[in-house]
Design a protein around this motif. Structure first.
Motif, short mmCIF file in Angstrom:
data_model
loop_
_atom_site.label_atom_id
_atom_site.label_comp_id
_atom_site.label_asym_id
_atom_site.label_seq_id
_atom_site.Cartn_x
_atom_site.Cartn_y
_atom_site.Cartn_z
N GLY A 100 0.79 -1.22 0.00
CA GLY A 100 0.00 0.00 0.00
C GLY A 100 0.82 1.27 0.00
N GLY A 129 -7.24 0.01 -5.72
CA GLY A 129 -7.69 -0.29 -4.37
C GLY A 129 -7.18 0.72 -3.35
N GLU A 130 -7.37 0.38 -2.09
CA GLU A 130 -6.95 1.26 -1.01
C GLU A 130 -5.43 1.28 -0.88
OE1 GLU A 130 -8.85 0.05 2.56
OE2 GLU A 130 -10.89 0.48 1.84
N HIS A 131 -4.93 2.41 -0.41
CA HIS A 131 -3.50 2.56 -0.21
C HIS A 131 -3.25 3.27 1.11
CE1 HIS A 131 -3.44 6.91 -1.06
NE2 HIS A 131 -4.40 6.65 -1.93
N LYS A 132 -1.98 3.24 1.55
CA LYS A 132 -1.58 3.88 2.80
C LYS A 132 -0.57 5.00 2.58
CE LYS A 132 -1.99 -0.68 4.98
NZ LYS A 132 -1.26 -1.75 5.70
N VAL A 146 -7.52 6.71 -8.37
CA VAL A 146 -7.64 5.50 -7.57
C VAL A 146 -8.81 4.68 -8.11
CG1 VAL A 146 -7.97 4.54 -5.26
CG2 VAL A 146 -6.71 6.69 -5.55
N GLU A 148 -11.08 1.93 -7.38
CA GLU A 148 -11.53 1.18 -6.23
C GLU A 148 -12.52 0.10 -6.65
OE1 GLU A 148 -11.19 4.61 -2.79
OE2 GLU A 148 -13.13 4.25 -3.76
N ASP A 153 -9.02 -6.54 -5.95
CA ASP A 153 -8.35 -7.15 -4.81
C ASP A 153 -7.59 -8.40 -5.24
OD1 ASP A 153 -9.45 -5.17 -3.29
OD2 ASP A 153 -11.08 -6.40 -2.49
#
Length: 406
Positions: A100, A129-132, A146, A148, A153
């Protein structure tokens, strides 16, 4: 001996790159400056400073072993903002985003994209998808898209290629850049090129004008060819962005993605023994040194955390760990996301080996050792007591998670 002054290109590159862990250590120390009253002040802690009694001072600051980097890390540098209100064209980048977050390879790729974009183009990063990640601005990203959805996944190359096709139709980028890596970028780039019926340039390490140079012949030869629209770049293809920050304006697709029935089914992650992971590829390393008094407890803690075990040279020489577990310039250079050093004082060779690690946690009795200065988080105390408390905390957390799931 020749009087020619030799340059160190790598040291110069680190001194220019503010994102490098050793950047601050490569900066020249300020030996004197003018105070508010016009009096010239001198840095009595500077290397080579001669005191009033004629004695040369010894550097005890840890600057030569990376200690200065941690003291200056709290000083935030406000970089100039680079804005592209109306981009003339786009350079699209698809980073790997392992864990991420942007990897060093991803940052090199964004630096290459910044070169191709110039002052009129914009760098568009496409993330699935989600990232950090919170440092897109200092990595050179002008626009962020992004994609999503649960369809992205896990291992979903078909759906990701379909998403990239939709981005290509909407933004018509001048170039696509993907990392030629084993973390997914290499395969995704080749699948995407086959979908576009274009021939990509692979293992590219340099771009000069309208020509790119890539590795060939098992890495022994260079192959020059005209710069195509789709480029799969190797690590260190360019210097990361370090002198500007960018807007990171969010953008969206104008049309919804069509979902197709995938021919590839992701059965989930397979459990892997941390001891079987090569040190250079491990993302979580639990390393022990001369300060470890209970090695059985050390192994138990590493197993509880699910971390790959490492060691300092002293621990290896004393026979507590195998030679292939040695971390440092004389062992293995590691790039872990998290590196935990237990009872390691921080010799210069060891600090060099962990220079590319994202987060370093140090457990040590000596609050003034160089590993404490290098660490992002430090725990001062007896290693045995701290490791036992760590095992208890992990077991409590996991038991609580099981109760919540039930």
């Amino acid at each position: 001996m020749s009087d020619i002054i030799r340059r160190d290109p790598r040291a110069e590159w680190i001194a220019r790159n503010r994102l490098h862990p050793l950047h601050a250590a490569m900066q020249p120390l300020q030996h004197s400056w003018m105070g508010p009253n016009g009096i010239i002040r001198k840095n009595v802690h500077g290397v080579g400073f001669i005191g009033p009694n004629g004695i040369k001072r010894i550097d005890r600051s840890g600057a030569q072993q990376g200690g200065a980097a941690k003291r200056t890390a709290a000083v935030e540098v406000q970089l100039p903002l680079h804005q592209v209100p109306a981009p003339a064209f786009y350079i699209n980048v698809v980073p790997d985003m392992v864990g991420g977050r942007l990897s060093n390879h991803d940052r090199d790729l964004l630096g290459l994209a910044r070169q191709l974009a110039g002052s009129d183009g914009a760098v568009l990063a496409v993330v699935f998808g989600e990232h950090k990640e919170t440092a897109f601005a200092t990595a050179g990203v002008d626009r962020l898209l992004v994609l999503e959805g649960h369809e992205f996944d896990g291992y979903s190359p078909e759906q990701r290629v379909q998403g990239l096709r939709a981005v290509d139709n909407q933004f018509s980028p001048r170039h696509w850049l993907l990392p030629d890596s084993r973390s997914g970028g290499g395969e995704l780039g080749r699948r995407f090129a086959a979908s576009l019926k274009e021939r990509p340039a692979t293992r590219v390490w340099q771009i000069q004008g309208n020509e790119c140079i890539g590795r060939a012949g098992a890495g022994q030869e260079d192959l020059a060819r005209p710069l195509p629209r789709l480029v799969l770049a190797a690590v260190e293809c360019a210097e990361p962005v370090s002198e500007t920050r960018h807007e990171v304006l969010p953008v969206q697709l104008s049309t919804a993605l069509a979902r197709s029935l995938p021919r590839i089914e992701d059965l989930g992650a397979v459990a892997v023994d941390p001891a079987a992971i090569p040190m250079a590829e491990a993302e979580f390393i639990f390393s022990g040194g001369n300060g470890v008094t209970d090695w059985a407890l050390f192994h138990q803690t590493a197993a509880a955390l699910g971390a790959t075990e490492g060691a300092s040279r002293v621990a290896v020489d004393d026979g507590f760990m195998a030679r292939d577990r040695q971390v440092g310039a004389s062992g293995t250079w590691v790039t872990a996301r998290v590196y935990v050093a237990v009872g390691i004082s921080g010799a210069i060779q060891h600090l060099q080996g962990i220079g590319a690690c994202d987060k370093v946690v140090a457990i040590n009795l000596d609050p003034g050792c160089d590993m404490i200065k290098r660490a992002d988080l430090s725990v001062i105390g007896e290693s045995a007591a701290i490791l036992q408390a760590l095992i208890t905390a992990v077991e409590t957390y996991r038991n609580g998670a099981k109760r919540d799931a039930a």
